[in-house]
Write a protein that holds these residues in place. Structure first.
Motif, short mmCIF file in Angstrom:
data_model
loop_
_atom_site.label_atom_id
_atom_site.label_comp_id
_atom_site.label_asym_id
_atom_site.label_seq_id
_atom_site.Cartn_x
_atom_site.Cartn_y
_atom_site.Cartn_z
N VAL A 1 68.11 -20.96 -59.70
CA VAL A 1 66.88 -21.22 -60.45
C VAL A 1 67.22 -21.18 -61.93
O VAL A 1 67.83 -20.22 -62.42
N SER A 2 66.82 -22.23 -62.65
CA SER A 2 67.01 -22.31 -64.10
C SER A 2 65.65 -22.39 -64.77
O SER A 2 64.81 -23.20 -64.38
N TYR A 3 65.43 -21.54 -65.78
CA TYR A 3 64.19 -21.56 -66.56
C TYR A 3 64.46 -22.18 -67.92
O TYR A 3 65.44 -21.83 -68.60
N MET A 4 63.56 -23.09 -68.33
CA MET A 4 63.74 -23.72 -69.63
C MET A 4 62.98 -23.00 -70.73
O MET A 4 63.42 -22.93 -71.87
N GLY A 5 61.84 -22.45 -70.43
CA GLY A 5 61.05 -21.81 -71.48
C GLY A 5 60.32 -22.83 -72.34
O GLY A 5 60.33 -24.03 -72.07
N THR A 6 59.68 -22.37 -73.41
CA THR A 6 58.96 -23.27 -74.29
C THR A 6 59.94 -24.05 -75.16
O THR A 6 61.07 -23.64 -75.37
N LYS A 7 59.45 -25.17 -75.67
CA LYS A 7 60.31 -26.04 -76.45
C LYS A 7 60.31 -25.62 -77.92
O LYS A 7 59.93 -26.35 -78.81
N THR A 8 60.75 -24.38 -78.13
CA THR A 8 60.90 -23.89 -79.50
C THR A 8 62.09 -24.60 -80.13
O THR A 8 63.12 -24.79 -79.49
N GLU A 9 61.98 -24.96 -81.40
CA GLU A 9 63.01 -25.77 -82.05
C GLU A 9 63.99 -24.90 -82.84
O GLU A 9 63.59 -24.08 -83.66
N PHE A 10 65.29 -25.13 -82.61
CA PHE A 10 66.34 -24.47 -83.37
C PHE A 10 67.42 -25.47 -83.76
O PHE A 10 68.59 -25.17 -83.82
N ASN A 11 66.99 -26.71 -84.05
CA ASN A 11 67.95 -27.74 -84.41
C ASN A 11 68.39 -27.64 -85.86
O ASN A 11 69.48 -28.06 -86.22
N THR B 1 50.24 -31.21 -70.29
CA THR B 1 50.83 -32.35 -70.99
C THR B 1 50.79 -32.10 -72.50
O THR B 1 49.70 -32.11 -73.08
N PRO B 2 51.92 -31.82 -73.16
CA PRO B 2 53.24 -31.70 -72.52
C PRO B 2 53.40 -30.34 -71.86
O PRO B 2 52.69 -29.39 -72.18
N SER B 3 54.35 -30.26 -70.92
CA SER B 3 54.62 -29.00 -70.24
C SER B 3 55.33 -28.04 -71.19
O SER B 3 56.25 -28.44 -71.91
N THR B 4 54.93 -26.79 -71.18
CA THR B 4 55.59 -25.79 -72.02
C THR B 4 56.38 -24.78 -71.19
O THR B 4 57.13 -23.99 -71.73
N SER B 5 56.18 -24.79 -69.88
CA SER B 5 56.95 -23.90 -69.00
C SER B 5 57.54 -24.73 -67.88
O SER B 5 56.81 -25.40 -67.14
N VAL B 6 58.86 -24.69 -67.77
CA VAL B 6 59.58 -25.56 -66.83
C VAL B 6 60.66 -24.76 -66.12
O VAL B 6 61.31 -23.91 -66.72
N ALA B 7 60.84 -25.04 -64.84
CA ALA B 7 61.93 -24.45 -64.07
C ALA B 7 62.55 -25.52 -63.19
O ALA B 7 61.91 -26.51 -62.84
N CYS B 8 63.80 -25.30 -62.85
CA CYS B 8 64.53 -26.21 -61.97
C CYS B 8 65.09 -25.38 -60.82
O CYS B 8 65.72 -24.34 -61.05
N VAL B 9 64.88 -25.81 -59.60
CA VAL B 9 65.41 -25.12 -58.42
C VAL B 9 66.42 -26.04 -57.74
O VAL B 9 66.09 -27.15 -57.33
N VAL B 10 67.66 -25.56 -57.64
CA VAL B 10 68.72 -26.31 -56.97
C VAL B 10 69.04 -25.59 -55.67
O VAL B 10 69.40 -24.41 -55.66
N ALA B 11 68.90 -26.31 -54.56
CA ALA B 11 69.18 -25.75 -53.25
C ALA B 11 70.52 -26.28 -52.75
O ALA B 11 70.71 -27.49 -52.64
N TYR B 12 71.45 -25.36 -52.49
CA TYR B 12 72.72 -25.68 -51.84
C TYR B 12 72.67 -25.13 -50.41
O TYR B 12 71.85 -24.25 -50.11
N TYR C 1 66.63 -29.13 -69.32
CA TYR C 1 66.10 -29.65 -70.58
C TYR C 1 65.92 -31.16 -70.52
O TYR C 1 64.85 -31.69 -70.83
N ALA C 2 67.00 -31.87 -70.16
CA ALA C 2 66.99 -33.33 -70.22
C ALA C 2 65.98 -33.92 -69.25
O ALA C 2 65.27 -34.88 -69.58
N ALA C 3 65.89 -33.37 -68.05
CA ALA C 3 64.93 -33.89 -67.07
C ALA C 3 63.51 -33.57 -67.46
O ALA C 3 62.58 -34.33 -67.14
N SER C 4 63.31 -32.46 -68.17
CA SER C 4 61.96 -32.12 -68.60
C SER C 4 61.46 -33.09 -69.65
O SER C 4 60.32 -33.56 -69.59
N PHE C 5 62.29 -33.42 -70.62
CA PHE C 5 61.88 -34.38 -71.65
C PHE C 5 61.76 -35.78 -71.05
O PHE C 5 60.89 -36.55 -71.44
N ASN C 6 62.69 -36.13 -70.13
CA ASN C 6 62.59 -37.36 -69.35
C ASN C 6 62.34 -38.60 -70.22
O ASN C 6 61.45 -39.40 -69.95
#
Length: 339
Positions: free
Chosen positions: A74-84, A57-68, A20-25
């Motif tokens: 693999v983490s999926y963020m999905g769309t930035k639907t608001e639930f605040n 722009t803006p991205s609505t589908s985001v994933a993060c791949v961490v290689a060890y 989430y945090a890296a996507s918003f950047n």
């Protein structure tokens, strides 16, 4: 089957938080991004951490791949639907309701999105939420390429996601299995239901899929899965209560209206906790989940102020202890596990 690992679940939560945090950047997310990255690095040396998006722009589908060295995550963020807030939660649910009533489609992806050498023209199994499928499809080919660039099918793979990213993680689990990737386990946080029962059954029962849900978080209850006449009777009874707040009536009407035609099902074994019990029940059986759902539905009606508050993934220690947000952090780091 891999058993629930609470320490590993916390690592996956931090990877979701980083996604989430890296996507918003933005400057507002910089502290979260760095803190999450610090916690990720505490778990061991990694080869890389790569953010992928749909190129919009803006991205609505985001994933993060961490290689060890010994695994991929693999983490999926999905769309930035608001639930605040409660109002944002209701607006998001209304948007999902439109999709639920009209768009439940066969689960199909291209060869590039699956990582196969030839096109797979057949359905991957069952029908899925069209919106979630579109979000997955927009980034999945990039996920596959990134995995293949770092040892791909020779490293154990773990999948995670929060909110709509959790629904995408369930879809991604089936897709990556079909592509020949060695998926070991999936942990979803606050995931809405991604597809029908046939889709849920298409994922091998021997695969560890841990569906983590907290308190009165409203998101895991949509799209609805009211297959029981008893549950529908409860909804009908609740609607007869005088002076119900309008947003509570809207939610109950949505659950009742879409129950027959939606047929959505959760994926994996439920892992659940709340502030009252301060315990995490892991891998609850289907029968236990049905019994628990009735009391959870009562909780939703009684505590609409919790709908958005209980959905938040992470927060500071002070925020978690005060119950403001970050309930999932407490769930996988502070609450004792019980069977």
């Amino acid at each position: 089957m891999v058993t629930f690992d609470q320490k590993f679940a916390r690592l996956l939560l931090e990877i979701c938080r980083y996604t989430y945090a890296a996507s918003f950047n933005s400057a507002a997310n910089a502290a979260d991004r760095q803190d999450a990255l610090n916690r990720i690095d505490q778990a061991g040396a990694r080869d890389s951490i790569v953010m992928l998006n749909d190129g919009k722009t803006p991205s609505t589908s985001v994933a993060c791949v961490v290689a060890y060295p010994d695994k991929h995550i693999v983490s999926y963020m999905g769309t930035k639907t608001e639930f605040n807030t409660l109002n944002e939660a209701m607006e998001s649910i209304d948007d999902w309701a439109k999709n639920v009533e009209a768009l439940l489609v066969p689960f199909k992806l291209t060869a590039e999105q699956l990582g196969l050498d030839h096109p797979d023209k057949n359905s991957l199994g069952g029908r899925v939420h069209n919106g979630f499928l579109e979000e997955l499809g927009a980034v999945q080919a990039k996920v596959v390429r990134e995995l293949l660039n770092h040892g791909g099918k020779n490293r154990p793979l773990y999948i995670t996601g929060h909110s709509q990213g959790g629904a995408e993680a369930a879809l991604g689990t089936r897709a990556l299995l079909a592509g020949g990737f060695p998926v070991v386990a999936t942990y979803t946080f606050a995931a809405p239901r991604p597809g029908d029962e046939a889709f849920s059954r298409s994922i091998p029962a021997t695969l560890a899929v841990h569906r983590i849900e907290f308190g009165d978080d409203v998101v895991p209850h949509v799209p609805p899965a009211l297959s029981s006449k008893n549950v529908r009777a409860i909804v009908e009874g609740l609607l007869k209560i005088p002076l119900l707040p309008e947003h509570v009536k809207n939610l109950l009407n949505f659950l009742e209206r879409t129950s027959e035609r939606a047929g959505f099902a959760g994926v994996g074994r439920l892992c659940y906790g709340n502030h009252e019990t301060k315990a995490l029940r892991v891998d609850i059986s289907a029968e236990q989940e049905i019994a628990l759902f009735n009391s959870r539905l009562i909780g939703l009606v009684s505590n609409p102020k919790h709908w958005a508050e209980h959905h938040h993934l992470a927060g500071t220690t002070a925020e978690v202890s005060s119950g403001v947000r970050g309930n999932y952090t407490a769930l996988v780091s502070e609450f004792p596990m019980v069977s």
